[in-house]
Design an enzyme around this catalytic site. Structure first.
Site, mmCIF file in Angstrom:
data_model
loop_
_atom_site.group_PDB
_atom_site.id
_atom_site.type_symbol
_atom_site.label_atom_id
_atom_site.label_comp_id
_atom_site.label_asym_id
_atom_site.label_seq_id
_atom_site.Cartn_x
_atom_site.Cartn_y
_atom_site.Cartn_z
ATOM 1 N N ASP A 92 7.628 -5.500 -6.117
ATOM 2 C CA ASP A 92 6.250 -5.196 -6.524
ATOM 3 C C ASP A 92 5.622 -3.970 -5.874
ATOM 4 O O ASP A 92 5.212 -3.072 -6.573
ATOM 5 C CB ASP A 92 5.320 -6.389 -6.318
ATOM 6 N N HIS A 117 4.781 0.769 -7.978
ATOM 7 C CA HIS A 117 4.903 -0.566 -8.543
ATOM 8 C C HIS A 117 6.305 -0.695 -9.125
ATOM 9 O O HIS A 117 6.637 -0.035 -10.094
ATOM 10 C CB HIS A 117 3.835 -0.726 -9.625
ATOM 11 N N LYS A 126 10.931 -6.956 -14.667
ATOM 12 C CA LYS A 126 11.552 -6.316 -13.505
ATOM 13 C C LYS A 126 12.031 -7.357 -12.505
ATOM 14 O O LYS A 126 13.183 -7.333 -12.068
ATOM 15 C CB LYS A 126 10.535 -5.410 -12.783
ATOM 16 N N ARG A 184 22.328 7.954 -26.417
ATOM 17 C CA ARG A 184 23.521 7.224 -26.822
ATOM 18 C C ARG A 184 24.749 7.727 -26.083
ATOM 19 O O ARG A 184 25.756 7.037 -26.015
ATOM 20 C CB ARG A 184 23.738 7.386 -28.333
#
Lengths: 327, 88
Positions: free
Chosen positions: A184, A145, A166, A251
């Site tokens: 999808d 998916h 998405k 980071r």
């Protein structure tokens, strides 16, 4: 898994340098026979009467040599070996170089319900193409998916919970000139052991997207053929997730993170989503950064190396100046 | 994890409208819900995914849910199939 039959082989939609150019010339009643192995056999030995270890489950390829031998067998009236050949449950016999089998061969094939196919390609070329096509058919598969999109030449698989955005991110990437592979339901195949090929799970209704509030849209018609691709290797996985302020996000990005799909390690990033973060641009940047890494330049590591170098030279200088002060 | 087998009983199969119904229903639940046809498994909260399953009349599907409200989710979805998505 659903069985892969000879008919499926004939209806494989391969193009240009991948095309097999197969047609059925006899034994149509056996087109439902399953092909169970992504391998071929040249039945020279078998025809001469040596049936030990006969790889009858493989596709039998007849090239110029085998075909000439068949003609000779017929001329010398040695067809009992042929009858023996068709006693085995072979998936199909394929003649390359547009070669025609003798009539008796076709008759026996009809009787044994064994399909006989023909191609214009020479044997070597055909075998290479056939093995490539079959290894893809028999490759391990998984439906995921997510959205697969090509960004600056990098195949990026965007995953995440439904409703995280998405499709919206992908839509903006398309708008910015990148290409949609599948939305999808992305079918991933492990080709050649270490390459993950992604494509739409269904070709007929591919290249559509569902955008909440608009509905289903056709990307090919809206953005043109330049905005789509049929398949693409997956080179980066980006997982979108709602921003969680209690979580520590990367980071520096000095470490390579990967995720495993069908046994292959793929570079993986987790992108937290919150208002004000422009996800498409972040994905573009991640894709470009991935390209840089492939070219041998790892931004975060290079940066850290420069920091270390600088700190060291500062230290050295400090020592130097300290020494002069002592004079 | 809760699973249930269902059969598609409306003639047209799962086209756009039934798919939308399934997705709307699935989205009411917090659980992760998947639908399985043969060896294909797709997220029941995605319309395109459900349509690409290509589930026609009389196809057998499996609904699988995992999460806090899995039982309710599976029952609600199975009922949609039972009522033929209010078609016919």
């Amino acid at each position: 898994m659903k069985q892969f039959t000879v008919l499926d082989l004939l209806s494989l939609n391969l193009k240009e340098h991948e095309a097999l150019g197969l047609r059925c010339i006899a034994g149509r009643s056996g087109l439902g026979r399953p092909i169970e192995m992504p391998d071929v056999n040249r039945p020279g030995l078998t025809l001469s009467g040596f049936y030990d270890n006969f790889a009858f489950k493989r596709i039998q390829v007849f090239g110029r040599g085998e075909s000439a031998y068949l003609d000779m067998m017929v001329k010398e009236n040695r067809i009992e070996n042929l009858a023996q050949f068709f006693k085995y449950d072979i998936p199909c016999a394929i003649f390359t170089n547009s070669l025609h089998p003798p009539e008796i061969f076709k008759e026996l094939a009809e009787k044994a319900h064994c399909p006989v196919l023909q191609t214009d390609l020479p044997s070597t070329d055909f075998t290479a193409r056939l093995i490539r096509a079959l290894s893809e058919v028999f490759a391990p598969k998984q439906t995921v998916h997510g959205v697969l999109i090509e960004v600056f030449g990098i195949g990026v698989l965007i995953t995440g919970e439904s409703g995280v955005g998405k499709s919206e991110a992908a839509l903006e990437l398309i708008e910015r000139g990148h290409r949609l592979v599948a939305d999808d339901a992305v079918e991933i195949k492990n080709v050649a052991g270490n390459i993950l090929m992604g494509a739409g799970a269904n070709k007929i209704i591919g290249h559509h997207m569902e955008i909440r509030g608009i509905g289903i849209i056709n990307i090919t018609h809206l953005f043109g053929v330049g905005a789509i691709r049929d398949r693409k290797q997956i080179q980066l996985v980006v997982e979108l997730e709602p921003w969680d302020s209690t979580k520590n996000y990367d980071r520096i990005g000095e470490k390579d993170t990967t995720t495993e799909i069908l046994g292959v390690q793929v570079p993986y990033l987790k992108l937290p989503v919150k208002p004000g973060r422009n996800i498409p641009i972040l994905i573009e940047t991640a894709a470009m950064n991935e390209r840089l890494k492939k070219m041998g330049y790892f931004s975060a590591k290079e940066f850290n190396r420069n920091v270390l170098k600088w700190l060291e030279s500062e230290n050295a200088r400090a020592v130097y100046f300290q020494n002069t002060d002592n004079y | 994890m809760t699973e249930k087998e269902v059969t598609i009983k409306n003639r047209a199969g799962i086209h756009a409208r039934p798919a939308a119904l399934i997705v709307q229903t699935a989205n009411k639940f917090a659980s992760k819900i998947h639908m399985i046809k043969d060896n294909e498994e797709i997220n029941a909260k995605s319309i395109m995914g459900i349509i690409t399953l290509g589930a026609g009349y009389n196809t057998n599907l499996k609904i699988r849910a995992e999460g806090p409200d899995e039982q309710e989710a599976v029952n609600a979805l199975a009922e949609l199939f039972e009522r033929r998505f209010e078609e016919e």
